[in-house]
Design a protein around this motif. Structure first.
Motif, PDB file in Angstrom:
ATOM      1  N   LEU A  29       2.413   5.551  14.634  1.00 34.69           N
ATOM      2  CA  LEU A  29       2.479   5.101  13.249  1.00 34.69           C
ATOM      3  C   LEU A  29       1.325   5.682  12.431  1.00 34.69           C
ATOM      4  O   LEU A  29       1.512   6.092  11.268  1.00 34.69           O
ATOM      5  N   ALA A  30       0.148   5.713  13.033  1.00 33.39           N
ATOM      6  CA  ALA A  30      -1.002   6.288  12.315  1.00 33.39           C
ATOM      7  C   ALA A  30      -0.741   7.754  11.985  1.00 33.39           C
ATOM      8  O   ALA A  30      -1.049   8.230  10.864  1.00 33.39           O
ATOM      9  N   ALA A  31      -0.142   8.492  12.909  1.00 33.08           N
ATOM     10  CA  ALA A  31       0.169   9.901  12.651  1.00 33.08           C
ATOM     11  C   ALA A  31       1.233  10.035  11.556  1.00 33.08           C
ATOM     12  O   ALA A  31       1.159  10.941  10.702  1.00 33.08           O
ATOM     13  N   GLU A  32       2.230   9.108  11.579  1.00 32.15           N
ATOM     14  CA  GLU A  32       3.291   9.162  10.579  1.00 32.15           C
ATOM     15  C   GLU A  32       2.741   8.868   9.180  1.00 32.15           C
ATOM     16  O   GLU A  32       3.134   9.510   8.198  1.00 32.15           O
ATOM     17  N   ARG A  33       1.848   7.910   9.067  1.00 36.27           N
ATOM     18  CA  ARG A  33       1.263   7.581   7.766  1.00 36.27           C
ATOM     19  C   ARG A  33       0.392   8.735   7.251  1.00 36.27           C
ATOM     20  O   ARG A  33       0.355   9.011   6.039  1.00 36.27           O
ATOM     21  N   ALA A  41      10.839   7.277   6.948  1.00 38.60           N
ATOM     22  CA  ALA A  41      10.344   7.596   8.290  1.00 38.60           C
ATOM     23  C   ALA A  41       9.169   6.696   8.667  1.00 38.60           C
ATOM     24  O   ALA A  41       9.049   6.223   9.803  1.00 38.60           O
ATOM     25  N   VAL A  42       8.272   6.443   7.679  1.00 36.20           N
ATOM     26  CA  VAL A  42       7.130   5.560   7.945  1.00 36.20           C
ATOM     27  C   VAL A  42       7.606   4.140   8.216  1.00 36.20           C
ATOM     28  O   VAL A  42       7.129   3.479   9.153  1.00 36.20           O
ATOM     29  N   ILE A  43       8.576   3.671   7.421  1.00 39.29           N
ATOM     30  CA  ILE A  43       9.072   2.306   7.589  1.00 39.29           C
ATOM     31  C   ILE A  43       9.767   2.153   8.936  1.00 39.29           C
ATOM     32  O   ILE A  43       9.590   1.150   9.639  1.00 39.29           O
ATOM     33  N   GLU A  44      10.560   3.111   9.313  1.00 43.17           N
ATOM     34  CA  GLU A  44      11.239   3.043  10.612  1.00 43.17           C
ATOM     35  C   GLU A  44      10.235   3.017  11.755  1.00 43.17           C
ATOM     36  O   GLU A  44      10.410   2.293  12.741  1.00 43.17           O
ATOM     37  N   ALA A  49       0.835  -1.203   0.000  1.00 43.78           N
ATOM     38  CA  ALA A  49       0.000   0.000   0.000  1.00 43.78           C
ATOM     39  C   ALA A  49       0.871   1.255   0.000  1.00 43.78           C
ATOM     40  O   ALA A  49       0.540   2.260  -0.665  1.00 43.78           O
ATOM     41  N   LEU A  50       1.991   1.179   0.705  1.00 41.87           N
ATOM     42  CA  LEU A  50       2.912   2.326   0.747  1.00 41.87           C
ATOM     43  C   LEU A  50       3.555   2.566  -0.621  1.00 41.87           C
ATOM     44  O   LEU A  50       3.742   3.721  -1.041  1.00 41.87           O
TER      45      LEU A  50
END
Length: 390
Positions: free
Chosen positions: A322-326, A338-341, A98-99
């Motif tokens: 994680l939700a905020a990062e996505r 950043a999302v993967i980390e 999805a990313l």
């Protein structure tokens, strides 16, 4: 009963060439020991020994059942960990795909650099490798379960196993009165019962050794009948011995004592005493070992439950991050790295929580193994019936 066919060449006036006859003897003897063996001491001691050894066998069987149940539970929670890890990796692969799709959209919209798509594809391939690795772990645990259940892949097919129940953090009922808890466990704990029975076996061996070393003094009562047939007929001798023409009574006392110059009786008694001492030492050792083991197991259950609660709280916070990062990535405000980390951090926390949950369940199982309640908590009842039981 005895029958003899005799021939003698001793001549007499009636039988100048000797005689050929058959004799019969029928006798019944009652012997009452008054020293060695009085009250059937040796027989009773051996019967008691046999009963104690049968009880030892029962407890050893119960012990093997407990160990087998613990091994099965250990494999179950290994399967649970492998399946949960595989599910996390499967979800991570779906997120990576999805990313990648989101990266393509953002690159086409000129909101992210073109290298973002390459980086997203790299992460997708990494997630595929992680999923394959965790799938192999599930296969290995399933193979161990087939071994435990004695299932042949060729004959029974390649069964798949799925954990039905997950960890239950609120299921541990820890004792409040440790002394009473310890005594209740000792009453049913196989090793402790086995040590008790071995003391009893050694005490019976001492009784047998003492009885064997005593002098023998028996009151003997006997009655018998005799016959003689000059036609050398065994049948006639048997028939005549049942008549009461020649009865024989005997009442007496027999006494004998073992010389035992080699000290065999003393040596057997010394061995029996040594076995009693050794069995009592083992008995005390089992109690001490069980007390320390239970104390450790109770503390392990408490510690792993607290550890699990901390990991679960951490996972909840990391999911929010994680939700905020996505969301920031979808707006083009964050790089894909950043999302993967952030997701890797969350996955590591999830794995730590799973490990803590498995350790908590295994700590409860180890406590059940130590106090003998493991099979009862699994709904397994143990009963052994024997035709030799009195």
């Amino acid at each position: 009963y005895t029958i003899r066919d005799r021939f003698s060449n001793m001549s007499s006036g009636d039988d100048p060439e000797g005689y050929d006859d058959a004799t019969g003897n029928f006798s019944v003897e009652v012997r009452q020991p008054m020293l060695r063996g009085v009250g059937a001491a040796g027989v009773r001691a051996r019967l008691a020994q046999a009963n104690h050894e049968l009880e030892i066998a029962r407890q050893e069987l119960r012990q093997r059942l407990l160990m087998g149940s613990y091994e099965a539970l250990t494999l179950y929670w290994q399967l649970y960990r492998a399946e949960r890890t595989h599910a996390i990796n499967r979800a991570s692969l779906a997120n990576a795909r999805a990313l990648r799709e989101e990266s393509v959209r953002l690159v086409e919209a000129r909101r992210l650099a073109p290298t973002t798509v390459v980086e997203a594809r790299s992460i997708e391939h990494l997630r595929e490798a992680e999923l394959a690795s965790s799938g192999q772990l599930v296969t290995e645990v399933a193979s161990e379960l087939r071994r435990l259940l004695n299932l042949d892949v060729i004959e029974n097919g390649e069964w798949s196993f799925r954990p039905v129940l997950g960890p239950d953090p609120g299921a541990a009922n820890l004792p409040t009165d440790f002394e009473g808890y310890l005594q209740a466990v000792l009453d049913v704990w196989p090793d402790y019962r086995i040590a008790q029975e071995r003391i009893a076996v050694s005490e019976q061996a001492l009784r047998i050794a003492r009885d064997a070393g005593r002098s023998q003094l028996d009151l003997v009562l006997s009655y018998g009948q005799n016959s003689r047939d000059f036609n050398s007929s065994w049948a006639n001798a048997l028939e005549q011995s049942m008549a009461s023409d020649y009865p024989e009574w005997r009442v007496g006392i027999e006494w004998s004592t073992p010389l035992d110059w080699g000290g065999r009786a003393d040596a057997q008694e010394t061995i029996a005493r040594s076995q009693i001492i050794q069995s009592r030492i083992e008995f005390a050792s089992v109690r001490t070992q069980l007390s320390n083991q239970l104390h450790t197991r109770v503390r392990q259950v408490e510690a792993t439950r607290q550890e699990l609660a901390g990991h679960e709280s951490n996972v909840g916070l990391l999911e929010e991050l994680l939700a905020a990062e996505r969301a920031a990535f979808s707006r083009g405000e964050r790089a894909v790295r950043a999302v993967i980390e952030r997701e890797d951090t969350l996955n590591r926390a999830r794995l730590r929580a799973i490990d803590a949950a498995v350790r908590f369940e295994l700590a409860k199982a180890a406590l059940g193994l130590s106090d003998g309640s493991l099979t009862r908590s699994m709904g397994v009842e143990f009963a052994l019936e024997s035709e030799f039981a009195g």
